[in-house]
Design a protein around this motif. Structure first.
Motif, PDB file in Angstrom:
ATOM      1  N   ASN A  41       0.779  -1.276   0.036  1.00 36.18           N
ATOM      2  CA  ASN A  41       0.028  -0.130   0.122  1.00 36.18           C
ATOM      3  C   ASN A  41       1.087   1.450   0.016  1.00 36.18           C
ATOM      4  O   ASN A  41       0.386   2.383  -0.604  1.00 36.18           O
ATOM      5  N   ARG A  62      -5.809   7.674  -2.969  1.00 37.18           N
ATOM      6  CA  ARG A  62      -4.854   7.792  -1.562  1.00 37.18           C
ATOM      7  C   ARG A  62      -5.681   7.185  -0.416  1.00 37.18           C
ATOM      8  O   ARG A  62      -5.076   6.709   0.760  1.00 37.18           O
ATOM      9  N   PRO A  89      -1.429   6.244  -7.290  1.00 35.76           N
ATOM     10  CA  PRO A  89      -2.718   6.488  -6.518  1.00 35.76           C
ATOM     11  C   PRO A  89      -3.980   6.635  -7.647  1.00 35.76           C
ATOM     12  O   PRO A  89      -5.054   6.392  -7.010  1.00 35.76           O
ATOM     13  N   ALA A 117      -5.144   4.125   1.653  1.00 35.34           N
ATOM     14  CA  ALA A 117      -4.249   3.755   2.820  1.00 35.34           C
ATOM     15  C   ALA A 117      -4.799   3.536   3.973  1.00 35.34           C
ATOM     16  O   ALA A 117      -4.600   2.982   4.993  1.00 35.34           O
ATOM     17  N   PHE A 139       0.413   4.092  -2.761  1.00 36.63           N
ATOM     18  CA  PHE A 139       0.111   5.219  -2.470  1.00 36.63           C
ATOM     19  C   PHE A 139       0.938   6.078  -3.200  1.00 36.63           C
ATOM     20  O   PHE A 139       0.567   7.232  -3.469  1.00 36.63           O
TER      21      PHE A 139
END
Length: 129
Positions: A86, A101, A94, A104, A90
């Motif tokens: 992740n 985002r 994204p 996350a 990210f």
């Protein structure tokens, strides 16, 4: 609901997440966005086989969870894998994530659930009534 029941439900839920993402999304290619993410991060040339390999590994994780073998190592491995995947997504892709985002946040919540289930609810920690 007692802690053993919670542990069982959470374990099956966590397993289902790994299985869905590994087998269905990646191996069976039901969500092409996963291969696009791999292509952008690791390169287009090997995106298809790498996506399948990642999916097989995630399916293996589901089997490992259900087996209960080296359970605490499994929990730590899951947390490291989820955090790493992740973080890379990210930072690098994204725009390809389902919730951008914000993914996350969901990853962090999933990590907390895995930690809670594996270190707090784990049946060896539950006192017999």
């Amino acid at each position: 609901m007692n802690n053993r029941t919670r542990y069982t439900i959470f374990t099956w839920f966590i397993t289902a997440v790994w299985l869905a993402n590994g087998l269905f999304c990646k191996v069976l290619h039901l969500v092409p966005r996963h291969q696009q993410i791999v292509a952008r991060i690791l390169g287009e040339a090997y995106a298809a086989p790498l996506t399948i390999a990642i999916g097989v590994a995630e399916t293996g994780m589901a089997i490992w969870i259900i087996s209960g073998w080296l359970q605490r190592l499994n929990v730590i491995t899951q947390i490291v894998v989820i955090a790493t995947m992740n973080l890379l997504e990210f930072l690098l892709v994204p725009d390809l994530l389902l919730w951008g985002r914000l993914n996350a946040l969901f990853a962090f919540l999933f990590i907390l659930l895995i930690w809670f289930n594996g270190f707090i609810l784990y049946p060896k920690n539950i006192q017999s009534a």
